[in-house]
Scaffold this motif. Sequence first.
Motif, PDB file in Angstrom:
ATOM      1  N   ILE A 328     -21.430  96.035 -69.486  1.00 14.75           N
ATOM      2  CA  ILE A 328     -20.932  94.999 -70.117  1.00 14.75           C
ATOM      3  C   ILE A 328     -21.707  94.527 -71.423  1.00 14.75           C
ATOM      4  O   ILE A 328     -21.035  94.101 -72.576  1.00 14.75           O
ATOM      5  CB  ILE A 328     -20.443  93.872 -69.302  1.00 14.75           C
ATOM      6  N   GLY A 329     -23.258  94.379 -71.130  1.00 15.07           N
ATOM      7  CA  GLY A 329     -23.814  93.593 -72.237  1.00 15.07           C
ATOM      8  C   GLY A 329     -24.247  94.712 -73.492  1.00 15.07           C
ATOM      9  O   GLY A 329     -24.459  94.320 -74.388  1.00 15.07           O
ATOM     10  N   GLU A 330     -23.739  96.106 -72.999  1.00 15.16           N
ATOM     11  CA  GLU A 330     -24.018  97.118 -74.144  1.00 15.16           C
ATOM     12  C   GLU A 330     -22.956  96.730 -75.274  1.00 15.16           C
ATOM     13  O   GLU A 330     -23.622  97.341 -76.573  1.00 15.16           O
ATOM     14  CB  GLU A 330     -23.949  98.471 -73.658  1.00 15.16           C
ATOM     15  N   ASN A 331     -21.883  96.536 -75.254  1.00 20.32           N
ATOM     16  CA  ASN A 331     -21.010  96.376 -76.103  1.00 20.32           C
ATOM     17  C   ASN A 331     -20.329  95.144 -76.187  1.00 20.32           C
ATOM     18  O   ASN A 331     -19.650  94.699 -75.141  1.00 20.32           O
ATOM     19  CB  ASN A 331     -20.129  97.590 -75.649  1.00 20.32           C
ATOM     20  N   LYS A 332     -20.220  94.736 -77.311  1.00 26.32           N
ATOM     21  CA  LYS A 332     -19.704  93.143 -77.675  1.00 26.32           C
ATOM     22  C   LYS A 332     -17.953  93.318 -77.494  1.00 26.32           C
ATOM     23  O   LYS A 332     -17.587  92.274 -77.188  1.00 26.32           O
ATOM     24  CB  LYS A 332     -20.070  92.532 -78.864  1.00 26.32           C
ATOM     25  N   LYS A 333     -17.540  94.551 -77.571  1.00 28.05           N
ATOM     26  CA  LYS A 333     -16.143  94.499 -77.562  1.00 28.05           C
ATOM     27  C   LYS A 333     -15.570  94.558 -76.181  1.00 28.05           C
ATOM     28  O   LYS A 333     -14.266  94.395 -75.917  1.00 28.05           O
ATOM     29  CB  LYS A 333     -15.732  96.041 -78.321  1.00 28.05           C
ATOM     30  N   PHE A 334     -16.472  94.634 -75.275  1.00 29.08           N
ATOM     31  CA  PHE A 334     -16.039  94.211 -73.776  1.00 29.08           C
ATOM     32  C   PHE A 334     -15.782  92.703 -73.418  1.00 29.08           C
ATOM     33  O   PHE A 334     -15.401  92.364 -72.439  1.00 29.08           O
ATOM     34  CB  PHE A 334     -17.190  94.917 -72.856  1.00 29.08           C
ATOM     35  N   GLY A 335     -16.319  91.903 -74.680  1.00 29.36           N
ATOM     36  CA  GLY A 335     -16.158  90.518 -74.575  1.00 29.36           C
ATOM     37  C   GLY A 335     -16.807  89.873 -73.255  1.00 29.36           C
ATOM     38  O   GLY A 335     -16.364  88.463 -72.690  1.00 29.36           O
ATOM     39  N   GLY A 336     -17.970  90.367 -72.655  1.00 29.12           N
ATOM     40  CA  GLY A 336     -18.461  89.911 -71.567  1.00 29.12           C
ATOM     41  C   GLY A 336     -17.754  89.947 -70.291  1.00 29.12           C
ATOM     42  O   GLY A 336     -18.112  89.220 -68.954  1.00 29.12           O
ATOM     43  N   PHE A 337     -16.644  90.843 -70.158  1.00 22.57           N
ATOM     44  CA  PHE A 337     -15.635  90.752 -69.064  1.00 22.57           C
ATOM     45  C   PHE A 337     -15.421  92.057 -68.541  1.00 22.57           C
ATOM     46  O   PHE A 337     -15.535  93.123 -69.265  1.00 22.57           O
ATOM     47  CB  PHE A 337     -14.353  90.311 -69.686  1.00 22.57           C
ATOM     48  N   GLY A 338     -15.366  92.134 -67.190  1.00 23.39           N
ATOM     49  CA  GLY A 338     -15.253  93.454 -66.582  1.00 23.39           C
ATOM     50  C   GLY A 338     -14.697  93.358 -65.091  1.00 23.39           C
ATOM     51  O   GLY A 338     -14.386  92.154 -64.540  1.00 23.39           O
ATOM     52  N   ILE A 339     -14.025  94.494 -64.592  1.00 22.31           N
ATOM     53  CA  ILE A 339     -13.213  94.531 -63.362  1.00 22.31           C
ATOM     54  C   ILE A 339     -13.936  95.451 -62.679  1.00 22.31           C
ATOM     55  O   ILE A 339     -14.143  96.672 -62.875  1.00 22.31           O
ATOM     56  CB  ILE A 339     -11.677  94.762 -63.506  1.00 22.31           C
ATOM     57  N   ILE A 340     -14.150  95.087 -61.272  1.00 21.59           N
ATOM     58  CA  ILE A 340     -14.561  96.145 -60.331  1.00 21.59           C
ATOM     59  C   ILE A 340     -13.699  96.430 -59.341  1.00 21.59           C
ATOM     60  O   ILE A 340     -13.223  95.404 -58.917  1.00 21.59           O
ATOM     61  CB  ILE A 340     -16.054  95.745 -59.678  1.00 21.59           C
ATOM     62  N   LEU A 341     -13.153  97.678 -58.960  1.00 18.80           N
ATOM     63  CA  LEU A 341     -12.098  98.048 -58.146  1.00 18.80           C
ATOM     64  C   LEU A 341     -12.677  98.673 -56.832  1.00 18.80           C
ATOM     65  O   LEU A 341     -13.369  99.739 -56.783  1.00 18.80           O
ATOM     66  CB  LEU A 341     -11.278  98.886 -58.494  1.00 18.80           C
ATOM     67  N   SER A 342     -13.042  97.664 -55.823  1.00 15.05           N
ATOM     68  CA  SER A 342     -13.690  98.067 -54.615  1.00 15.05           C
ATOM     69  C   SER A 342     -12.808  97.901 -53.321  1.00 15.05           C
ATOM     70  O   SER A 342     -12.118  97.212 -53.257  1.00 15.05           O
ATOM     71  CB  SER A 342     -14.920  97.129 -54.473  1.00 15.05           C
ATOM     72  N   ARG A 343     -12.853  98.986 -52.675  1.00 11.86           N
ATOM     73  CA  ARG A 343     -11.629  99.254 -51.314  1.00 11.86           C
ATOM     74  C   ARG A 343     -12.083  97.851 -50.371  1.00 11.86           C
ATOM     75  O   ARG A 343     -11.206  97.291 -49.937  1.00 11.86           O
ATOM     76  CB  ARG A 343     -12.186 100.543 -50.798  1.00 11.86           C
ATOM     77  N   LYS A 344     -13.426  97.765 -50.256  1.00 10.44           N
ATOM     78  CA  LYS A 344     -13.734  96.708 -49.422  1.00 10.44           C
ATOM     79  C   LYS A 344     -14.028  95.157 -49.964  1.00 10.44           C
ATOM     80  O   LYS A 344     -14.072  94.239 -49.027  1.00 10.44           O
ATOM     81  CB  LYS A 344     -14.891  96.894 -48.420  1.00 10.44           C
ATOM     82  N   GLY A 345     -14.331  94.992 -51.300  1.00 10.67           N
ATOM     83  CA  GLY A 345     -14.446  93.670 -51.852  1.00 10.67           C
ATOM     84  C   GLY A 345     -15.773  93.608 -52.011  1.00 10.67           C
ATOM     85  O   GLY A 345     -16.737  94.432 -51.768  1.00 10.67           O
ATOM     86  N   ALA A 346     -16.421  92.243 -52.354  1.00  8.10           N
ATOM     87  CA  ALA A 346     -17.406  91.885 -52.497  1.00  8.10           C
ATOM     88  C   ALA A 346     -18.247  91.229 -51.345  1.00  8.10           C
ATOM     89  O   ALA A 346     -17.526  90.324 -50.597  1.00  8.10           O
ATOM     90  CB  ALA A 346     -17.787  91.044 -53.700  1.00  8.10           C
ATOM     91  N   SER A 347     -19.696  91.105 -51.171  1.00  5.62           N
ATOM     92  CA  SER A 347     -20.292  90.561 -49.838  1.00  5.62           C
ATOM     93  C   SER A 347     -20.353  89.108 -50.493  1.00  5.62           C
ATOM     94  O   SER A 347     -20.192  88.708 -51.768  1.00  5.62           O
ATOM     95  CB  SER A 347     -21.521  91.187 -49.967  1.00  5.62           C
TER      96      SER A 347
END
Length: 400
Positions: A328-347
């Motif tokens: 995310i930090g490498e490219n300004k065109k990502f706008g500081g935003f990202g989506i992670i698709l995880s089967r079980k979710g986050a801890s």
Amino acid sequence: MEKIVSKEFESYREAIKANLPSHSRDFECVDLYFDPSGGEYGNGDLRLVDSGNLDEPIYSTSSGHGIKRSDIDKYHAKTFARIMFLDRVSKALTHDDVASYFARIIRLAHNDVRIHQKPDRIEIIYHSLQLMARSSIFTVSPDLMKFVVIKDHVNFEDVKVSIFERTVTYYSKNSDAHVVNRGGVVGALFYGPAFSHSTKLYVAAFGASINSIVTIVDLLSDEDKSIAFRLSRRLLDIPLSKGKAYEDVLNELLAFIFSNCYEEVEMHVQVPNEERLRVRDIVIDNRDPENNFLNLLKDNGVHYLLMDAKNYKGLLRVRDVDTFIGYIGENKKFGGFGIILSRKGASKTLKKQLVKKLAQGIEIVVLDEADVLDMIDLRALDRDPMSVIKDKLKQLHFQQ
């Protein structure tokens, strides 16, 4: 009129009970009754009956062509099994479940939605805009609308209803008055994509796993399954830790989910950076969206949606997302935003870490398997699947 046994109907009943073991008694008291000379045409009357109550069947059918005992397995068993399942759904749903379901649908079309909890009801209040011609100019007149869910312990006949409430719709679970009731819910869910893509509502009704619900829906659906349902089934069938298989299905899923968000979905997979040291799983071009939420992201600098696929057996930990944060930090065109698709979710630890990252201008939404299935259902019903991401992002902001 006598009780009959249909081999096909019983096979459907046993499959439902196997997937909903804690609710098996609810399905055991439903039976088929048949009168070969009954019905409107005097040539066959088939009824679905709860606890032997022939006067108030769950469902009944007759035909001008007649109903033969030998036709029941072939032409009627699946239909009656589906209605039995939906009847039990409508019975199990609480007023809170119904209110949540309709509030969510209303919010997809209206921004100003308020919910009022009262002792005997839940009021969902919103506005509908109408253009009114006055003195050769148009003015906008907001009409106050209400969807009122009468609580399960209250009889609708005891509720005071004004004759002036033309913009109010009432739901009362067991009422026979001219309101939405259990029968209305069954009718609304029986046909087309509504049956196959209301899995979240069925999960709420029975407190069952999504796998069990999808198995039942698969069994009771028409043989010609929708593309969306087949994708959902494939996602659930992928074993945990099978990364490549998960990514392949996600590519198809995301193309379907985002298909009403752009004139054409431009999606890139396994995208390396210039040095080819980092490979991003999925990137979707967001420079020309046709969706309000995605437009908002674009205005905030998210020209490309960066996504990462994680088919882990357990919850995501902090160290599992370090590389993605670097992307995310490498490219300004990502706008500081990202989506992670995880089967079980986050801890819990990762969720806290993602809240801290907001202060650094980094927003990461983690979508678990249930979220992705929800988005498939919304897209299949021609609603807004981006509402899932929007709600998850709002929850993240509220924790800051």
